[in-house]
Motif scaffolding. Structure first.
Motif, PDB file in Angstrom:
ATOM      1  N   PRO A 226       0.829  -1.025   0.197  1.00 11.70           N
ATOM      2  CA  PRO A 226      -0.064  -0.071  -0.108  1.00 11.70           C
ATOM      3  C   PRO A 226       0.932   1.368  -0.008  1.00 11.70           C
ATOM      4  CG  PRO A 226      -0.077  -0.951   1.998  1.00 11.70           C
ATOM      5  CD  PRO A 226       0.458  -2.216   1.189  1.00 11.70           C
ATOM      6  N   GLU A 227       2.077   1.044   0.480  1.00 14.70           N
ATOM      7  CA  GLU A 227       3.056   2.443   0.541  1.00 14.70           C
ATOM      8  C   GLU A 227       3.508   2.924  -0.768  1.00 14.70           C
ATOM      9  OE1 GLU A 227       3.100   0.071   4.511  1.00 14.70           O
ATOM     10  OE2 GLU A 227       3.271  -0.382   2.420  1.00 14.70           O
TER      11      GLU A 227
ATOM     12  N   ARG B  77       1.520   2.021  -3.619  1.00 16.40           N
ATOM     13  CA  ARG B  77       0.233   2.774  -4.246  1.00 16.40           C
ATOM     14  C   ARG B  77       0.076   4.249  -3.888  1.00 16.40           C
ATOM     15  NH1 ARG B  77      -4.666   1.412  -6.611  1.00 16.40           N
ATOM     16  NH2 ARG B  77      -5.551   3.458  -7.184  1.00 16.40           N
ATOM     17  N   ALA B  78       0.183   4.509  -2.679  1.00 18.66           N
ATOM     18  CA  ALA B  78       0.184   5.844  -2.018  1.00 18.66           C
ATOM     19  C   ALA B  78       1.143   6.566  -2.721  1.00 18.66           C
ATOM     20  CB  ALA B  78       0.291   5.826  -0.492  1.00 18.66           C
ATOM     21  N   ALA B  79       2.336   6.377  -2.974  1.00 18.99           N
ATOM     22  CA  ALA B  79       3.387   7.103  -3.475  1.00 18.99           C
ATOM     23  C   ALA B  79       3.092   7.405  -4.920  1.00 18.99           C
ATOM     24  CB  ALA B  79       4.689   6.289  -3.472  1.00 18.99           C
TER      25      ALA B  79
ATOM     26  N   ASP C 219       0.101   7.354  -6.332  1.00 17.08           N
ATOM     27  CA  ASP C 219      -0.968   8.526  -6.150  1.00 17.08           C
ATOM     28  C   ASP C 219      -0.597   9.846  -5.788  1.00 17.08           C
ATOM     29  OD1 ASP C 219      -2.733   6.206  -6.776  1.00 17.08           O
ATOM     30  OD2 ASP C 219      -3.352   6.194  -4.415  1.00 17.08           O
ATOM     31  N   GLY C 220       0.418   9.810  -4.862  1.00 15.84           N
ATOM     32  CA  GLY C 220       0.906  11.380  -4.506  1.00 15.84           C
ATOM     33  C   GLY C 220       1.766  12.164  -5.744  1.00 15.84           C
TER      34      GLY C 220
ATOM     35  N   TYR D 173      -4.123   2.324 -10.538  1.00 19.06           N
ATOM     36  CA  TYR D 173      -2.945   1.148 -10.511  1.00 19.06           C
ATOM     37  C   TYR D 173      -2.176   1.245 -11.297  1.00 19.06           C
ATOM     38  CZ  TYR D 173      -0.678  -2.997  -9.843  1.00 19.06           C
ATOM     39  OH  TYR D 173       0.228  -3.927  -9.725  1.00 19.06           O
TER      40      TYR D 173
ATOM     41  N   GLY E 168       0.526   4.234 -12.301  1.00 17.85           N
ATOM     42  CA  GLY E 168       1.403   3.846 -11.351  1.00 17.85           C
ATOM     43  C   GLY E 168       2.262   2.725 -11.674  1.00 17.85           C
TER      44      GLY E 168
ATOM     45  N   ALA F 167       9.115   4.947  -1.262  1.00 21.48           N
ATOM     46  CA  ALA F 167       7.794   3.985  -0.749  1.00 21.48           C
ATOM     47  C   ALA F 167       8.617   2.604  -0.640  1.00 21.48           C
ATOM     48  CB  ALA F 167       6.998   4.075  -2.270  1.00 21.48           C
TER      49      ALA F 167
ATOM     50  N   ALA G  61       7.677   0.604   2.790  1.00 14.89           N
ATOM     51  CA  ALA G  61       6.939  -0.766   2.767  1.00 14.89           C
ATOM     52  C   ALA G  61       7.640  -1.658   3.261  1.00 14.89           C
ATOM     53  CB  ALA G  61       6.799  -0.958   1.184  1.00 14.89           C
TER      54      ALA G  61
ATOM     55  N   SER H 193       7.723  -1.383   7.123  1.00 14.90           N
ATOM     56  CA  SER H 193       6.629  -1.738   7.481  1.00 14.90           C
ATOM     57  C   SER H 193       6.429  -3.284   7.604  1.00 14.90           C
ATOM     58  CB  SER H 193       5.429  -1.146   6.805  1.00 14.90           C
ATOM     59  OG  SER H 193       4.075  -1.678   7.103  1.00 14.90           O
TER      60      SER H 193
END
Length: 288
Positions: free
Chosen positions: A24-25, A27-29, A31-32, A38, A41, A93, A97, A100
């Motif tokens: 998820p980290e 995907r968030a990057a 999006d940022g 998806y 990215g 990212a 990731a 985590s």
């Protein structure tokens, strides 16, 4: 060194590489950076080492995607973030990731640092003539953080192997859809997942199955025939042989040590649930 070593090492480093597609980290990057969805990215993050490559080049390198799937993402992605900015975001990212996923104790361990240095040495030894994605990743700077360095090293090794696999497929006259149909017939991935995510329609998939039946590699039910099993084995053996150079250069003792260090890292990814059950490369963790 036996070509089977190349396969054994791939089974260990591929799960670590796959973090970039499903964490998820990451995907968030994406999006940022302003990536839309998806797939934009995915293509931006994976293709960024090539620079602002057009869709046609990325389609050729990635091989199994319908050109329309790639063209929906590129070159639009490069208008949202330059490739160097994408690479910077990718490193950050991956850092988040992996931290985590593995926890600070593993990330800060001597064992992980050792794995990173061994993998980096293997990646530097990879022969990249004719291997565009492998060469582009090998040319990237050495990350300072050991866990990010490990990820970049196994990514270079992964793309090096993938480039060789594409060359083998071309040599066996297996186009993008043929290759996926054959893989699915071998039970390594789910046909509907492959067809849908790579954006091939039912007619194109059926045509590939018909072609493989004409070659005697599939039966009427879409299962591998004896000849198909032999052909599939030849493709995989040739892929392993083409991927052996980094491990020959690293040497048997260091390769065995890296395999031992990668085992728990791969198991953690496979046990985390972040990889989809029908993941396209057929990772199962059965040999770990």
């Amino acid at each position: 060194m036996s070509d089977t070593v190349a396969r054994a090492m791939w089974e260990r480093f591929e799960p670590v590489h796959q973090v970039v597609y499903f964490a998820p980290e990451v995907r968030a990057a994406a999006d940022g950076l302003g990536m839309l969805g998806y797939w934009m990215g995915y293509f931006a993050l994976r293709a960024a080492p090539l620079g602002p490559a057009p869709a046609s080049v990325v389609t050729s390198c990635f091989y199994v995607f319908h050109p329309d799937r790639v063209a929906r993402a590129l070159p639009d992605a490069w208008g949202r973030a330059a490739p160097q900015d994408v690479l910077t975001a990718r490193e950050r990212a991956v850092d988040a990731a992996m931290t985590s996923l593995y926890g600070p104790d593993v990330i800060g361990s001597a064992e992980l640092a050792e794995a990173a240095d061994l993998a980096w040495a293997a990646a530097l030894a990879a022969d990249t003539a004719g291997r565009v994605l492998g060469a582009a990743n090998q040319a990237l700077p050495r990350p300072a953080q050991p866990h990010v360095r490990l990820w970049q090293a196994v990514t270079t090794l992964r793309e090096h192997r993938g480039d060789g696999h594409v060359a083998v497929l071309v040599g066996h006259r297996l186009g993008p859809v043929d290759a996926m149909v054959l893989k699915c017939a071998a039970g390594e991935s789910d046909a509907e997942f492959q067809r849908r995510t790579r954006k091939w329609d039912l007619g194109q998939w059926a045509s590939a199955r018909a072609e493989l039946r004409e070659r005697g590699w599939l039966d009427e039910d879409g299962r591998l025939t004896e000849a198909g099993t032999v052909a599939r084995g030849e493709v995989e053996a040739a892929t392993d042989a083409a991927a052996a150079t980094p491990w020959t250069a690293l040497g048997a003792e260091a390769t065995d040590r890296l395999a031992h260090l990668l085992d728990p890292l791969a198991r953690t990814v496979l046990g985390s649930g972040i990889l989809p059950a029908a993941n396209p490369v057929g990772l199962t963790g059965g040999r770990l």
